[in-house]
Design a protein around this motif. Sequence first.
Motif, PDB file in Angstrom:
ATOM      1  N   ASP A  50       0.816  -1.210   0.000  1.00  0.00           N
ATOM      2  CA  ASP A  50       0.000   0.000   0.000  1.00  0.00           C
ATOM      3  C   ASP A  50       0.852   1.263   0.000  1.00  0.00           C
ATOM      4  O   ASP A  50       1.849   1.336   0.721  1.00  0.00           O
ATOM      5  CB  ASP A  50      -0.872   0.060   1.259  1.00  0.00           C
ATOM      6  N   TYR A  52      -1.478   4.265  -0.242  1.00  0.00           N
ATOM      7  CA  TYR A  52      -2.606   4.783   0.527  1.00  0.00           C
ATOM      8  C   TYR A  52      -3.891   4.144   0.026  1.00  0.00           C
ATOM      9  O   TYR A  52      -3.941   3.568  -1.061  1.00  0.00           O
ATOM     10  CB  TYR A  52      -2.687   6.306   0.463  1.00  0.00           C
ATOM     11  N   ARG A  53      -4.952   4.281   0.846  1.00  0.00           N
ATOM     12  CA  ARG A  53      -6.277   3.808   0.480  1.00  0.00           C
ATOM     13  C   ARG A  53      -7.325   4.872   0.785  1.00  0.00           C
ATOM     14  O   ARG A  53      -7.163   5.662   1.711  1.00  0.00           O
ATOM     15  CB  ARG A  53      -6.641   2.527   1.244  1.00  0.00           C
ATOM     16  N   LYS A  55      -8.557   7.685  -0.502  1.00  0.00           N
ATOM     17  CA  LYS A  55      -8.310   9.124  -0.447  1.00  0.00           C
ATOM     18  C   LYS A  55      -9.244   9.861  -1.410  1.00  0.00           C
ATOM     19  O   LYS A  55      -9.356   9.494  -2.582  1.00  0.00           O
ATOM     20  CB  LYS A  55      -6.852   9.440  -0.790  1.00  0.00           C
ATOM     21  N   ALA A  99       1.239  11.092   0.660  1.00  0.00           N
ATOM     22  CA  ALA A  99       0.394  10.366   1.606  1.00  0.00           C
ATOM     23  C   ALA A  99      -1.057  10.363   1.147  1.00  0.00           C
ATOM     24  O   ALA A  99      -1.931   9.836   1.841  1.00  0.00           O
ATOM     25  CB  ALA A  99       0.507  10.991   2.993  1.00  0.00           C
ATOM     26  N   GLY A 100      -1.318  10.951  -0.013  1.00  0.00           N
ATOM     27  CA  GLY A 100      -2.671  11.024  -0.526  1.00  0.00           C
ATOM     28  C   GLY A 100      -3.442  12.231  -0.030  1.00  0.00           C
ATOM     29  O   GLY A 100      -4.660  12.320  -0.228  1.00  0.00           O
ATOM     30  N   ASN A 312      -6.881   4.940  -4.652  1.00  0.00           N
ATOM     31  CA  ASN A 312      -6.070   3.954  -3.932  1.00  0.00           C
ATOM     32  C   ASN A 312      -4.840   3.617  -4.763  1.00  0.00           C
ATOM     33  O   ASN A 312      -4.972   3.352  -5.960  1.00  0.00           O
ATOM     34  CB  ASN A 312      -6.861   2.664  -3.705  1.00  0.00           C
TER      35      ASN A 312
END
Length: 320
Positions: A50, A52-53, A55, A99-100, A312
Amino acid sequence: MSHTPLTRRGMLQTGGGLALAALGLGAGSGNASAAVPATRRFDLTKPSYDLYRHKPLHDDTVQQSFAFDSVNKRLFVAQRRNGSPSSAGDLCMTQLDFAGGYTTFMHLKGFGHGVAFGVEPVGGSSYLWTEVDANANGYGRRLARFKFSGGTTLDHSAAITKFAPVPGAVEYTCSIDPVHNNLTVRYHSDGAKHIIVYSLADARSGDFSKPKAHFKQPSISGTMQGYTSYGSYAYFMTGNAYSSSNPYPGNTYLSSVDLNTGTVKQGPTLTKAGSTLSFREPEGLAIYRTDAGQSRLFLGFASGDAGDRRSNLFYKNVLV
């Protein structure tokens, strides 16, 4: 239009910053060349990790593609503009941090579908390479290079640099390999998709006479959802969102293609990256190299409910 060196270089830049490169300079058909220095490739069977998820982006539509400015530490995600039909080619480019986290956005009017694009760092600025001048189906008929300017709207008719490298091509997209400084172009001609690779420096100057690789895209089954290149290999992602006919683990597959032969090297390989996401539609591939020197192949997926789609990103980092 003349195909002379003068047209290719000296006469590209015209008043107001508008440039339309000579149509099809030196770009033949088939395997025109095989001059990409051999490199290692990403092993598509290795695990994904990952970034990020979930966002949010500026608009709430499904993301289409993404690209990194590794120098200025910016991430850009393309999506269809809210309320605009796909046939219009209106895009929203959301800028995020790594970090999104949301930073800003830019709207592009009449540009294209957004299957792929590239980012070129220039000092402290980020220049986007995208499709432009959308046709009736919403796909760009040329390529464009322009400076990202947050909070603004850019119309395709504005005085921006445009290129049409291949004679007879009717649709273009592109992707940048930021590690090897290549521009990979995917175009439609004679009823098929083709891949052609240029040095980014040549493409920026409007010189399309020395392609490093050029071939008809090999058959890759499934719905095309993104492509990019790293060194002497191109990477393709196909698949669809989860549905009753496409349940877990889905049908997202990755393939690598040798740029010097135009043949599939690995895949199609099923990826379960983000397998627990809701909705989960594959959307975009891109390359990034960390400050520590690790190269990564990034995979993008859309998630979330209609009216609240999310971004993502995952990556693979094993080279063989």
